[in-house]
Design a protein around this motif. Structure first.
Motif, short mmCIF file in Angstrom:
data_model
loop_
_atom_site.label_atom_id
_atom_site.label_comp_id
_atom_site.label_asym_id
_atom_site.label_seq_id
_atom_site.Cartn_x
_atom_site.Cartn_y
_atom_site.Cartn_z
N HIS A 123 0.76 -1.24 0.06
CA HIS A 123 -0.04 0.07 0.05
C HIS A 123 0.87 1.31 -0.03
N ALA A 124 2.01 1.13 0.91
CA ALA A 124 2.75 2.47 1.00
C ALA A 124 3.49 2.84 -0.19
N LEU A 125 3.87 1.75 -1.07
CA LEU A 125 4.21 1.99 -2.32
C LEU A 125 3.34 2.07 -3.75
N SER A 126 2.38 1.72 -3.45
CA SER A 126 1.29 1.88 -4.54
C SER A 126 1.16 3.14 -5.33
N PRO A 127 1.40 4.17 -4.64
CA PRO A 127 1.59 5.69 -5.69
C PRO A 127 2.48 5.59 -6.53
N LYS A 128 3.89 4.58 -6.25
CA LYS A 128 4.75 4.60 -7.30
C LYS A 128 4.28 4.14 -8.66
N LEU A 129 3.03 3.57 -8.89
CA LEU A 129 2.64 2.88 -9.79
C LEU A 129 1.98 3.96 -10.79
N ASN A 130 1.89 5.28 -10.24
CA ASN A 130 1.60 6.19 -11.35
C ASN A 130 1.91 7.68 -11.11
N SER A 131 2.77 7.63 -10.09
CA SER A 131 3.42 9.07 -9.89
C SER A 131 4.77 8.77 -9.43
N HIS A 132 5.77 9.81 -9.65
CA HIS A 132 7.05 9.86 -9.34
C HIS A 132 7.22 10.38 -8.03
N LEU A 133 7.93 9.52 -7.08
CA LEU A 133 7.85 9.63 -5.42
C LEU A 133 9.20 9.41 -5.06
N ASN A 134 9.63 10.36 -4.39
CA ASN A 134 11.09 10.43 -3.81
C ASN A 134 10.77 10.19 -2.29
N TYR A 135 11.72 9.43 -1.49
CA TYR A 135 11.98 9.40 -0.30
C TYR A 135 12.53 10.77 0.57
N LEU A 150 2.85 7.32 8.90
CA LEU A 150 4.34 7.05 9.02
C LEU A 150 5.08 8.04 8.34
N SER A 151 6.28 8.04 8.80
CA SER A 151 7.39 8.63 8.20
C SER A 151 8.32 7.72 7.20
N VAL A 152 8.20 7.74 5.83
CA VAL A 152 8.74 6.77 5.18
C VAL A 152 9.95 7.31 4.83
N GLN A 153 11.11 6.59 5.12
CA GLN A 153 12.41 7.00 4.92
C GLN A 153 13.08 6.21 3.55
N GLY A 154 12.80 5.24 3.40
CA GLY A 154 13.07 4.37 2.00
C GLY A 154 12.80 2.92 2.24
N LEU A 155 12.90 2.16 1.37
CA LEU A 155 12.60 0.79 1.05
C LEU A 155 12.59 0.23 2.70
N GLU A 272 11.19 19.14 -0.28
CA GLU A 272 9.95 18.97 -0.81
C GLU A 272 8.72 18.14 0.29
N LYS A 273 7.81 18.97 0.37
CA LYS A 273 7.02 18.27 1.34
C LYS A 273 5.83 17.48 0.74
N VAL A 274 5.78 16.19 1.00
CA VAL A 274 4.95 15.44 0.22
C VAL A 274 4.13 14.43 1.21
N PHE A 275 2.71 14.22 0.80
CA PHE A 275 1.99 13.77 1.64
C PHE A 275 1.19 12.49 0.82
#
Ligand code: KG4
Ligand code: ZN
Length: 358
Positions: A123-135, A150-155, A272-275
């Motif tokens: 679920h946490a990585l599902s947006p990567k299927l349609n959006s560019h997303l950096n940690y 959750l603060s997502v720092q990396g895989l 960059e602040k990403v939610f």
């Protein structure tokens, strides 16, 4: 040009049997080649909830042809698959065991690596299927079993900032639906009924609204709805209660997300602040628009998975598989099913879930 990885993902943690093939294009953008989902709604409807034994039996009956269809729809051949990723947890153990064993056997038969995936990381990585997303990014995970900031720092690197101290948000939607007499699975129907109702009609409680940081609580809300639902006489009152419930949830998420923003910013130096909002409840359009507005007001970029990838699916499992494949993070075939597998293990095992309510 080197061959792009081709990953088979398999998901059977609860009541969806799913398989997907994904790869990435020359720019490294993930591409979903097939995404097959078979829901078991008809199997569980008469019981008003998921019956584990029936769910597992249904996974066993379907897994063969679901995987076969995912491969044939992708236009690829079995021998082109580079790795097999299966959900290993969290979930119902009898259900997890089906997809996990199938994935291991499949990987072994084609002599390719096996990858065990945490469903929540899917679920946490599902947006990567349609959006560019950096940690790093701030994640609100709202599903049938979990509600967490959750603060997502990396895989594999998660720091939990807040969690529900009782019911998950999806569970609150499902229970409210049940109290309103809506057939299982009722959560998504609340959104439909709410459109016809007056959100101001009922004043519902907002548990731990002014305490507990960005922790959440929904059990009190459900109790209040139980009382009101008993006195409801007309269809319009039902719509009004659905609308009032949804509005209360929006208000709770607005307030708690603002607190999560502050905590996330304290912890991270951000360019960059990403939610990111993910999980089944992220499909709710009213909640989406409330959180998009909040992000605009607070200088955050908001990212949601496509609606069809908010619920359980195997493309998100293959997505984690793809990231792990690129890092050579493989698992052995004795990897166990883990019915309980928190993203932030340290926080999960704190006394009382580590939640301070004062
Ligand atoms: O992520 P998910 O498919 O499964 C779990 O991992 O739990 O989430 C399922 C949950 C259910 O509780 C369902 O009622 C809720 O997501 N859900 C929704 C909507 N669509 C699914 N809740 C509110 N509004 C929706 N549109
Ligand atoms: Zn899920």
């Amino acid at each position: 040009m080197s061959k792009k990885p081709l990953i088979l993902g398999i998901e059977t943690s609860c009541d969806e049997t799913a398989a997907s093939i994904i790869t990435e294009n020359d720019k490294g953008i993930p591409t979903v080649l097939s995404n097959i989902i078979s829901s078991q709604v008809d199997v569980h409807k008469e019981f008003g909830g998921v019956v584990p034994e029936l769910a597992a039996r249904s996974h066993i009956e379907k897994i063969d042809w679901i995987v076969e269809k995912a491969i044939s729809d992708s236009g690829k051949k079995i021998e082109e698959i580079d790795a097999v990723a299966s959900t290993a947890g969290p979930g119902l153990i009898v259900c997890l065991s089906v997809g996990l064993s199938f994935g291991k056997a499949f990987a072994s038969a084609i002599n390719k690596p096996f990858i065990a995936v945490n469903h929540l990381e899917g679920h946490a990585l599902s947006p990567k299927l349609n959006s560019h997303l950096n940690y790093p990014y701030l994640l609100l995970l709202i599903s049938g079993g979990h509600s967490q900031y959750l603060s997502v720092q990396g895989l594999g690197k998660y720091k939990r900032l807040g969690t529900t101290i009782d019911d998950a948000l999806g569970e609150a939607f499902d229970k409210t639906a049940k109290l309103l007499g809506i057939e299982f699975p009722g959560g998504p129907q609340i959104e439909v009924l709410a459109k016809k109702g007056d959100p101001e009609k009922y004043d519902l409680p907002k548990p731990i609204f002014n305490k507990g940081g960005c922790n959440l609580s929904f059990a009190g809300l459900k109790t209040a709805i139980l009382k009101i639902a008993k006195s409801i006489k007309t269809e319009q009152e039902k719509f009004d209660l659905a609308a009032s419930f949804q509005k209360t949830v929006e208000e709770i998420l607005n307030k708690k997300t603002k607190i999560a923003f502050e905590e996330f910013e304290k912890e991270n130096k951000l360019k960059e602040k990403v939610f990111v909002v993910a999980g089944g409840v992220a499909a709710n359009k009213k909640i989406r628009s409330a959180l998009i507005n909040l992000c605009e007001a607070n200088n955050y970029k908001s990212i949601f998975p496509p609606i069809e990838l908010c619920g359980d699916n195997a493309a998100m499992i293959a997505m984690v598989g793809l990231e792990k494949y690129k890092l050579n993070e493989f698992n052995t075939l004795d990897y166990p099913a883990k019915p309980r597998w928190p993203l932030d293990e340290k926080a999960a095992f704190l006394k009382g879930a580590g939640v301070q309510l004062s």
